[in-house]
Design a protein around this motif. Structure first.
Motif, mmCIF file in Angstrom:
data_model
loop_
_atom_site.group_PDB
_atom_site.id
_atom_site.type_symbol
_atom_site.label_atom_id
_atom_site.label_comp_id
_atom_site.label_asym_id
_atom_site.label_seq_id
_atom_site.Cartn_x
_atom_site.Cartn_y
_atom_site.Cartn_z
ATOM 1 N N ALA A 1 0.829 -1.203 0.000
ATOM 2 C CA ALA A 1 0.000 0.000 0.000
ATOM 3 C C ALA A 1 0.864 1.254 0.000
ATOM 4 O O ALA A 1 0.532 2.250 -0.667
ATOM 5 N N TYR B 1 0.181 3.871 -3.000
ATOM 6 C CA TYR B 1 -0.265 5.234 -2.698
ATOM 7 C C TYR B 1 0.884 6.236 -2.795
ATOM 8 O O TYR B 1 0.661 7.407 -3.098
ATOM 9 N N HIS C 1 -4.562 0.485 7.238
ATOM 10 C CA HIS C 1 -5.929 0.591 6.739
ATOM 11 C C HIS C 1 -6.641 1.782 7.370
ATOM 12 O O HIS C 1 -7.397 2.503 6.702
ATOM 13 N N MET D 1 -5.290 4.935 5.689
ATOM 14 C CA MET D 1 -5.791 5.118 4.326
ATOM 15 C C MET D 1 -7.225 5.633 4.306
ATOM 16 O O MET D 1 -7.613 6.400 3.422
ATOM 17 N N THR E 1 -5.022 9.773 0.103
ATOM 18 C CA THR E 1 -5.442 8.456 -0.402
ATOM 19 C C THR E 1 -6.800 8.473 -1.088
ATOM 20 O O THR E 1 -7.162 7.484 -1.733
ATOM 21 N N GLY F 1 -10.956 5.604 -2.761
ATOM 22 C CA GLY F 1 -9.674 5.454 -3.415
ATOM 23 C C GLY F 1 -9.321 6.633 -4.300
ATOM 24 O O GLY F 1 -9.897 7.719 -4.216
ATOM 25 N N GLY G 1 3.681 -2.933 -5.240
ATOM 26 C CA GLY G 1 2.505 -2.103 -5.043
ATOM 27 C C GLY G 1 2.369 -1.026 -6.101
ATOM 28 O O GLY G 1 1.260 -0.761 -6.595
ATOM 29 N N VAL H 1 -6.597 2.778 -6.926
ATOM 30 C CA VAL H 1 -6.246 2.078 -5.697
ATOM 31 C C VAL H 1 -7.273 2.418 -4.625
ATOM 32 O O VAL H 1 -7.695 3.574 -4.485
ATOM 33 N N PRO I 1 -8.449 1.335 -0.382
ATOM 34 C CA PRO I 1 -7.865 0.759 0.840
ATOM 35 C C PRO I 1 -8.207 -0.694 1.059
ATOM 36 O O PRO I 1 -7.389 -1.448 1.616
ATOM 37 N N HIS J 1 -8.259 -3.186 -0.778
ATOM 38 C CA HIS J 1 -7.435 -4.173 -1.472
ATOM 39 C C HIS J 1 -6.222 -4.576 -0.641
ATOM 40 O O HIS J 1 -5.740 -5.711 -0.759
ATOM 41 N N PHE J 2 -5.724 -3.679 0.193
ATOM 42 C CA PHE J 2 -4.491 -3.925 0.945
ATOM 43 C C PHE J 2 -4.839 -4.346 2.369
ATOM 44 O O PHE J 2 -4.499 -3.662 3.339
#
Length: 342
Positions: free
Chosen positions: A29, A33, A99, A102, A109, A114, A211, A221, A223, A225-226
């Motif tokens: 991440a 990011y 998380h 983000m 972010t 996203g 990443g 992107v 949050p 997803h990570f």
């Protein structure tokens, strides 16, 4: 290819050095990011404003890797002193902390929704479908994903060569000594804390590169997803592929990364599976893929502790004439105990 890069980095940390890490998703991440923040132009006003430095994409990509390594360096004092389950729990905290950050840093972010990813551009050549428009190679359209495929191939080659050189040199022998016996490594002059911290930094840089490449492929992107599941997927990659092997990490990454896509593509033709977006009593391709990961991990741990790399190096013993030698297990005969004379 992004999975291969990230798996090689995690294998250097967990497979070669023996440090358990559940926070690999956090450093992915940071790379993703970090690239977006460094390459994007600032936009919006007020509460909906998005920050960005507007750097050249190539420079932003390199700095995103450095940023991930810096994040690993900030955590290295902890990773250099903890081991085993304690280090795993400490890295697990990074996933939840990342998380939360983000979701609560919307200006960087984009928050829950996203943020869009600026395309890669090298000397005016854009890795998109439109610029240059109509590009074809041997009559085949050469769009953005096809161009990024070669970028990923080049990054995999660099990551592979760097990891092989590390393992074959003095650092690799020192990391292996730390994994096998810390007492013996200290007697031989290996600085345990320094090498543990260095392995964590290098692994974080690999994760940052993975990443940033994922961000370019996804074009957005978010949050979610990570999360922890992503870290577990990477652990599955190195266990299935073989701990301590660069080639094994690559094979495990290909296996784990491709299974969900194959199950999704052929969900209509496979039994007990439900295609995405449809209602039914079957299992979704994502859940089925994780069932396969779990089964593969159990089979590897029981029958092939060396993973796919160990199976590739296992060769049958041969007789003098070159024919394979079969192992025989003769029945043990119980002999009568010897008589002892007083």
């Amino acid at each position: 290819m992004a999975a291969v890069i990230g798996a090689i980095g995690l294998n250097l940390l967990s497979g070669t050095t023996g440090q358990l890490s559940l926070g690999h998703a956090f450093f992915l991440a940071v790379g993703a990011y970090g690239y977006v923040w460094l390459a994007a132009e600032p936009s919006g006003t007020g509460a909906g404003s998005l920050y960005g430095l507007g750097l050249p994409p190539v420079l932003a990509f390199v700095l995103a890797i450095v940023l991930a390594g810096a994040a690993g360096g900030l955590f290295s004092p902890i990773s250099g002193r903890l081991r085993g389950m304690y280090l795993g729990i400490a890295t697990l905290a990074l996933v939840f902390l990342g998380h939360h950050m983000m979701l609560n840093a919307p200006h960087v972010t984009g928050g829950f929704n996203g943020r869009s990813v600026p395309p890669l551009d090298i000397l005016g050549f854009s890795f998109t479908d439109t610029s240059p428009d109509g590009l074809a190679v041997l009559g085949v359209p050469f769009g953005g994903l096809e161009r990024l495929w070669y970028v990923g191939l080049a990054l995999v080659a660099v990551a592979w060569l760097a990891a092989r050189n590390i393992l074959r040199g003095r650092p690799g022998r020192a990391l292996g000594a730390v994994r096998d016996s810390e007492v013996a490594a200290a007697v031989m002059g290996v600085h345990l804390t320094r090498y543990r911290a260095s392995a964590f930094i290098v692994s974080s840089m690999y994760a940052g590169a993975a990443g940033a490449l994922l961000a370019l492929v996804f074009k957005r992107v978010v949050p979610d997803h990570f999360g922890l599941l992503l870290s577990i997927d990477y652990l599955a990659m190195i266990v299935i592929g073989g701990l301590g092997s660069v080639g094994g990490a690559a094979c495990g990454a290909v296996f784990v990364a491709l299974i969900p896509h194959l199950l999704t593509k052929y969900a209509d033709d496979l039994p007990l599976l439900t295609a995405p977006g449809t209602t039914g009593s079957g299992v979704s391709p994502g859940d089925a893929a994780r069932y396969l990961y779990g089964t593969a991990i159990v089979l590897v741990l029981v029958f092939a502790p060396g993973g796919l790399a160990g199976l590739a190096h296992r060769r049958p013993r041969r007789k003098g004439d070159g024919s394979p030698r079969t192992r025989r297990f003769p029945l043990r005969t119980r002999t009568a105990p010897k008589e002892h004379t007083p």
